[in-house]
Design a protein around this motif. Structure first.
Motif, short mmCIF file in Angstrom:
data_model
loop_
_atom_site.label_atom_id
_atom_site.label_comp_id
_atom_site.label_asym_id
_atom_site.label_seq_id
_atom_site.Cartn_x
_atom_site.Cartn_y
_atom_site.Cartn_z
N GLN A 1 7.71 -1.37 2.65
CA GLN A 1 7.51 -1.58 1.21
C GLN A 1 6.95 -0.37 0.48
OE1 GLN A 1 4.98 -5.07 1.21
NE2 GLN A 1 6.69 -6.48 1.46
N LYS A 2 6.38 0.58 1.20
CA LYS A 2 5.74 1.76 0.58
C LYS A 2 4.65 1.33 -0.40
CE LYS A 2 9.24 4.34 2.27
NZ LYS A 2 9.12 4.86 3.63
N GLY B 1 4.36 3.50 9.16
CA GLY B 1 2.93 3.18 9.34
C GLY B 1 2.16 3.63 8.11
N THR B 2 1.02 4.28 8.33
CA THR B 2 0.31 4.86 7.18
C THR B 2 0.98 6.20 6.88
OG1 THR B 2 -1.36 5.82 8.65
CG2 THR B 2 -1.87 3.68 7.71
N GLU B 3 1.84 6.18 5.87
CA GLU B 3 2.71 7.34 5.65
C GLU B 3 2.02 8.46 4.87
OE1 GLU B 3 6.30 5.77 3.93
OE2 GLU B 3 6.94 4.89 5.83
N GLU B 4 1.07 8.10 4.02
CA GLU B 4 0.41 9.13 3.22
C GLU B 4 -0.93 8.63 2.72
OE1 GLU B 4 2.71 10.23 -0.23
OE2 GLU B 4 1.22 11.70 -0.88
N VAL B 5 -1.92 9.50 2.77
CA VAL B 5 -3.21 9.20 2.14
C VAL B 5 -3.18 9.85 0.76
CG1 VAL B 5 -5.67 9.81 2.19
CG2 VAL B 5 -4.54 8.97 4.27
N ALA C 1 0.60 -5.90 7.07
CA ALA C 1 1.68 -6.06 8.05
C ALA C 1 3.04 -6.18 7.35
CB ALA C 1 1.41 -7.29 8.92
N GLU C 2 3.07 -6.93 6.24
CA GLU C 2 4.32 -7.09 5.49
C GLU C 2 4.79 -5.75 4.91
OE1 GLU C 2 4.70 -11.44 3.55
OE2 GLU C 2 2.98 -10.31 2.83
N ALA C 3 3.83 -4.93 4.47
CA ALA C 3 4.19 -3.62 3.91
C ALA C 3 4.87 -2.76 4.98
CB ALA C 3 2.94 -2.92 3.38
N TYR C 4 4.37 -2.87 6.22
CA TYR C 4 4.95 -2.11 7.32
C TYR C 4 6.33 -2.67 7.71
CZ TYR C 4 5.77 -0.53 12.11
OH TYR C 4 6.35 0.00 13.24
N PRO D 1 -6.84 5.13 -0.60
CA PRO D 1 -5.51 4.61 -0.96
C PRO D 1 -4.45 5.19 -0.02
CG PRO D 1 -6.52 5.82 -2.81
CD PRO D 1 -7.42 5.98 -1.65
N THR D 2 -3.63 4.31 0.53
CA THR D 2 -2.70 4.72 1.59
C THR D 2 -1.32 4.11 1.34
OG1 THR D 2 -4.57 4.66 3.11
CG2 THR D 2 -2.39 4.66 4.11
N VAL D 3 -0.29 4.91 1.53
CA VAL D 3 1.08 4.37 1.45
C VAL D 3 1.43 3.76 2.81
CG1 VAL D 3 3.52 4.91 1.06
CG2 VAL D 3 1.74 6.15 -0.23
#
Ligand code: A3D
Length: 320
Positions: free
Chosen positions: A250-251, A281-285, A243-246, A274-276
């Motif tokens: 924070q990427k 949100g989930t910007e990249e797998v 949640a903090e990353a979102y 592994p997900t950015v």
């Protein structure tokens, strides 16, 4: 700037711990939702009274009405029942699938712009079903498992090497369950590959294999010790880091049950990769190179997830 709003659907052991952590970190105002009447209100009152002692400003409320999650920035879902003696996996799947349907509709109608983190088990199937029922974009619905499983792996390695947990970067992929894939080739002790460090420290390969096995069964070990219920401190803190990353864009690259389409040879499945995580949100797998053995293990794990999805489709015609 207005405070962020964090809605917790399910106010049991993990829900209450999530609320405490989010309040202590002043992540925003918190709504504890549950179908049990009085319980989320009681927990909210109790937690609010931590504020003067701990010195946090967060409004914490309890509710049995989905209207109260309106406008939430983050929704964390722990609603459901745990598996009880005599209950088959399919029984559990059927019950929690119905819960995901109610929760998915509640989110769709009240907090459609939220970033949704699912924790309810069986995780990989429930996050998929929650996404289907909520209709939110795939990048806004994610499952928490990999952060926890990696933390368990890191803890056991740090104990074995008698080093700081801060220096262990552990890596777990795949579905959440006994088929998860702790990936040794990407696990390092401050950059030193774990197998190399084991040699330096005189730790045998079979001992590392035992740690891998203990990681896979990490949830069950705690269930056995508690006697009633499952882990909640580490699952809660893991979801809070997501949640903090979102919220902080924070990427961070975190192992999460993300929607994978095209990568890892998968076609529309939620599984641990592994997900950015950032403001999108989930910007990249991230697709990493795996050895043949690791690929084989991942396949076993994703096959198990696919089997669960088929079972879900058989249980609810809306998913077929
Ligand atoms: P628990 O303390 O039983 O809390 C679950 C709460 O959900 C209870 O308060 C219920 O009243 C509530 N609930 C049931 N149905 C509904 C509904 N339809 N709407 C809203 N609330 C409802 O469980 P817990 O907090 O210990 O665990 C919650 C979930 O997390 C379980 O499914 C666990 O199996 C799962 N879990 C997952 C992990 C992962 O790593 C993925 C780890 C630990 C636990």
């Amino acid at each position: 700037m207005a405070r962020k709003k964090i809605a917790l659907i399910g106010s049991g052991m993990i829900g209450g711990t999530l609320a405490h952590l989010a309040a202590k970190k002043e992540m925003g105002d918190i709504v504890l939702f549950d179908i049990a009447e009085g319980m989320p209100q009681g927990k909210a009152l109790d937690l609010s009274q931590c504020g003067p002692v701990e010195g946090f400003d967060a409004k914490i409320t309890g509710s049995n009405d989905y209207a109260d999650i309106a406008g939430a920035d983050v929704v964390i879902v722990t609603a459901g029942v745990p598996r009880k003696p005599g209950m088959s996996r399919d029984d559990l799947l059927g019950i929690n699938l119905k819960v995901m349907k109610a929760v998915g509709e509640g989110i769709k109608n009240n907090a459609p712009d939220a970033f949704v983190i699912c924790i309810t088990n069986p995780l990989d199937a429930m996050v998929w079903a929650l996404r289907e029922f909520s209709g939110l974009p795939h990048n806004k619905v994610v499952g928490m498992a990999g952060v926890l499983d990696s933390a368990r792996f890191a803890t056991f390695l740090a104990w074995e090497f008698e080093c700081s947990v801060k220096d262990v970067n552990a890596f777990v992929l795949g579905g959440h369950g006994d088929t998860m894939v702790p990936v040794k080739s990407y696990t390092t002790i401050n950059g030193i590959p774990v197998d190399d460090y084991a040699k330096i420290k005189g730790v045998s390969a079979s001992r590392i294999d035992e740690i891998v096995d203990r990681t896979r069964k990490g949830g069950g070990e705690i269930v056995g010790l508690l006697g009633n219920g499952s882990a909640y401190y580490a699952p809660a803190t893991s979801a809070i880091s997501m949640a903090e990353a979102y919220l902080g864009d924070q990427k961070r690259i975190l192992p999460c049950a993300s929607y994978v389409e095209g990568k890892y040879g998968l076609d529309g499945l939620y599984v641990g990769v592994p997900t950015v995580i950032g403001a999108g949100g989930t910007e990249e797998v991230i697709e990493i190179e795996l050895s043949d053995e690791e690929k084989g293990n991942l396949k076993v794990s994703t096959d198990a997830v696919e089997e669960l999805l088929e079972a879900c489709k058989g249980l609810d015609s809306d998913l077929a």
